[in-house]
Design a protein around this motif. Structure first.
Motif, PDB file in Angstrom:
ATOM      1  N   LYS A 129       0.844  -1.193   0.000  1.00 26.41           N
ATOM      2  CA  LYS A 129       0.000   0.000   0.000  1.00 26.41           C
ATOM      3  C   LYS A 129       0.878   1.241   0.000  1.00 26.41           C
ATOM      4  O   LYS A 129       1.955   1.234   0.585  1.00 26.41           O
ATOM      5  CB  LYS A 129      -0.918   0.015   1.228  1.00 26.41           C
ATOM      6  CG  LYS A 129      -1.894  -1.147   1.278  1.00 26.41           C
ATOM      7  CD  LYS A 129      -2.746  -1.070   2.540  1.00 26.41           C
ATOM      8  CE  LYS A 129      -3.742  -2.217   2.606  1.00 26.41           C
ATOM      9  NZ  LYS A 129      -4.570  -2.152   3.840  1.00 26.41           N
ATOM     10  N   LYS A 130       0.394   2.309  -0.618  1.00 27.65           N
ATOM     11  CA  LYS A 130       1.200   3.518  -0.731  1.00 27.65           C
ATOM     12  C   LYS A 130       0.877   4.525   0.359  1.00 27.65           C
ATOM     13  O   LYS A 130      -0.280   4.705   0.741  1.00 27.65           O
ATOM     14  CB  LYS A 130       1.021   4.153  -2.113  1.00 27.65           C
ATOM     15  CG  LYS A 130       1.638   3.329  -3.239  1.00 27.65           C
ATOM     16  CD  LYS A 130       1.500   4.016  -4.570  1.00 27.65           C
ATOM     17  CE  LYS A 130       2.159   3.196  -5.669  1.00 27.65           C
ATOM     18  NZ  LYS A 130       2.005   3.830  -6.993  1.00 27.65           N
ATOM     19  N   SER A 131       1.926   5.197   0.838  1.00 35.25           N
ATOM     20  CA  SER A 131       1.799   6.269   1.812  1.00 35.25           C
ATOM     21  C   SER A 131       2.467   7.512   1.248  1.00 35.25           C
ATOM     22  O   SER A 131       3.573   7.442   0.716  1.00 35.25           O
ATOM     23  CB  SER A 131       2.465   5.869   3.134  1.00 35.25           C
ATOM     24  OG  SER A 131       2.550   6.969   4.019  1.00 35.25           O
ATOM     25  N   ALA A 141      -2.245   5.230  15.699  1.00 37.44           N
ATOM     26  CA  ALA A 141      -3.162   4.413  14.901  1.00 37.44           C
ATOM     27  C   ALA A 141      -4.365   3.973  15.736  1.00 37.44           C
ATOM     28  O   ALA A 141      -5.498   3.927  15.243  1.00 37.44           O
ATOM     29  CB  ALA A 141      -2.428   3.203  14.338  1.00 37.44           C
ATOM     30  N   GLU A 142      -4.120   3.653  16.995  1.00 37.97           N
ATOM     31  CA  GLU A 142      -5.216   3.284  17.901  1.00 37.97           C
ATOM     32  C   GLU A 142      -6.158   4.478  18.090  1.00 37.97           C
ATOM     33  O   GLU A 142      -7.383   4.331  18.115  1.00 37.97           O
ATOM     34  CB  GLU A 142      -4.642   2.840  19.244  1.00 37.97           C
ATOM     35  CG  GLU A 142      -5.651   2.255  20.208  1.00 37.97           C
ATOM     36  CD  GLU A 142      -6.180   0.885  19.791  1.00 37.97           C
ATOM     37  OE1 GLU A 142      -7.252   0.507  20.295  1.00 37.97           O
ATOM     38  OE2 GLU A 142      -5.531   0.208  18.965  1.00 37.97           O
ATOM     39  N   CYS A 269      -5.930   0.899   9.197  1.00 38.56           N
ATOM     40  CA  CYS A 269      -5.787  -0.244   8.292  1.00 38.56           C
ATOM     41  C   CYS A 269      -5.802  -1.586   9.017  1.00 38.56           C
ATOM     42  O   CYS A 269      -5.407  -2.605   8.444  1.00 38.56           O
ATOM     43  CB  CYS A 269      -4.482  -0.126   7.500  1.00 38.56           C
ATOM     44  SG  CYS A 269      -4.391   1.328   6.449  1.00 38.56           S
ATOM     45  N   GLY A 270      -6.226  -1.621  10.288  1.00 37.59           N
ATOM     46  CA  GLY A 270      -6.246  -2.867  11.030  1.00 37.59           C
ATOM     47  C   GLY A 270      -4.994  -3.056  11.869  1.00 37.59           C
ATOM     48  O   GLY A 270      -4.209  -2.123  12.058  1.00 37.59           O
ATOM     49  N   ALA A 271      -4.805  -4.270  12.366  1.00 37.84           N
ATOM     50  CA  ALA A 271      -3.638  -4.597  13.187  1.00 37.84           C
ATOM     51  C   ALA A 271      -2.676  -5.466  12.385  1.00 37.84           C
ATOM     52  O   ALA A 271      -3.105  -6.361  11.649  1.00 37.84           O
ATOM     53  CB  ALA A 271      -4.062  -5.305  14.462  1.00 37.84           C
TER      54      ALA A 271
END
Length: 291
Positions: A129-131, A141-142, A269-271
């Motif tokens: 995936k691109k950032s 993130a949490e 994006c999840g863990a």
């Protein structure tokens, strides 16, 4: 003869109605002799729909009125096209605009977005995936996950979820980081994968960030107590102690002992337990102010 230009608008970014913004942009375009073609995102197949929309008009410049997520969507959807992206910051998080030193008002940004010269920015690939800006594992993130599940938007929403996330803070995770540098094994609260310097709130997390140098930084925050957090928020990144370590590289792998919350450019994006990361040099042309 009029120039053609595509305007991509995220109608719900930042929780603000965009009708007045669209009218302002359209009036400027008309005054400057542009034909403007408006594409509104919906959250459903935006990338594919924009790709088809672009084929109809084939413009050299695409103006984006939205936040970091909308900019990234445009860059990915049109990655095979030779376009310049002009940014009109209008999202909940406008981190890239902050790092590009764009002005704070739409009126000041309009001539930059439509006319100014550009830089060729790097992007980062993380597990394919691109950032374009800042991604991270752990605490932030949490917080973004909690923000996305809340009903309060904007800076107030971020502030409230920061407090809630700190109150419910989990134990640190253990990370093993490998690459063209000595292997790092440590406990961490957060690891930032940075192509730039600042979050959209203006907080500087990576003083070494340069968006077109062919490298990214891993900012390892080993401790995030209130003292360290306070220093970061006030712009005094604690680089002179053991709480923070920064690695500059073009490629790395991060492995964690437990699944850790992960986000890319403000999108949860999840863990994850493993991230394969590499720089993608000069992937995006973006309009910037004249220095």
């Amino acid at each position: 003869m009029k120039n053609n230009c595509i305007l991509v608008v995220n109608p719900i970014s930042g929780g603000i109605d965009k009708t007045e913004l669209i009218n302002t942009i359209t009036a400027f375009a008309e005054k400057e002799n542009f034909n403007i073609h408006i594409f509104k995102t919906s959250g459903i197949s935006d990338s594919d729909r924009l790709n088809e929309f672009y084929k109809t008009y084939k413009t050299e410049r695409v103006i984006v009125a939205g936040g970091d997520g909308t900019i990234k969507m445009v860059a990915e959807a049109l990655e095979d096209e030779d376009i310049i992206i002009g940014i009109l910051p209008a999202g909940s998080a406008n981190g890239l605009a902050v790092d590009l030193n764009l002005p704070t008002t739409i009126e000041e940004n309009l001539p930059i977005a439509f006319y100014n010269h550009y830089m060729e920015m790097d992007m980062i690939s993380i597990n394919g995936k691109k950032s374009i800006h800042l991604s991270d594992l752990g605490l932030n993130a949490e917080m973004i996950k909690n923000y996305e599940n809340s009903s309060i938007r904007g800076k107030l929403g971020y502030a409230l979820q920061t407090v809630n996330t700190l109150i419910d803070l989990d134990d640190p995770f253990t990370a093993t980081i490998t690459g063209d540098f000595p292997t790092v094994e440590c406990e961490a609260r957060m690891i930032v994968i940075a192509n730039s310097q600042k979050y959209g709130t203006g907080i500087s997390i990576n003083p070494n960030g340069i968006m077109d140098d062919g490298k990214f930084e891993l900012v390892i925050l080993k401790n995030m107590d209130l003292v360290v957090l306070g220093k970061i928020i006030t712009g005094n990144m604690p680089l002179d102690n053991n709480d923070v370590e920064i690695i500059s590289t073009a490629k790395a792998v991060i492995a964690t002992n437990v699944p850790v919350s992960f986000q890319i450019d403000g999108e949860y994006c999840g863990a994850e337990t493993k991230l394969n990361i590499e720089i993608l040099p000069k992937q995006m042309k973006v309009a910037i102010p004249v220095v």
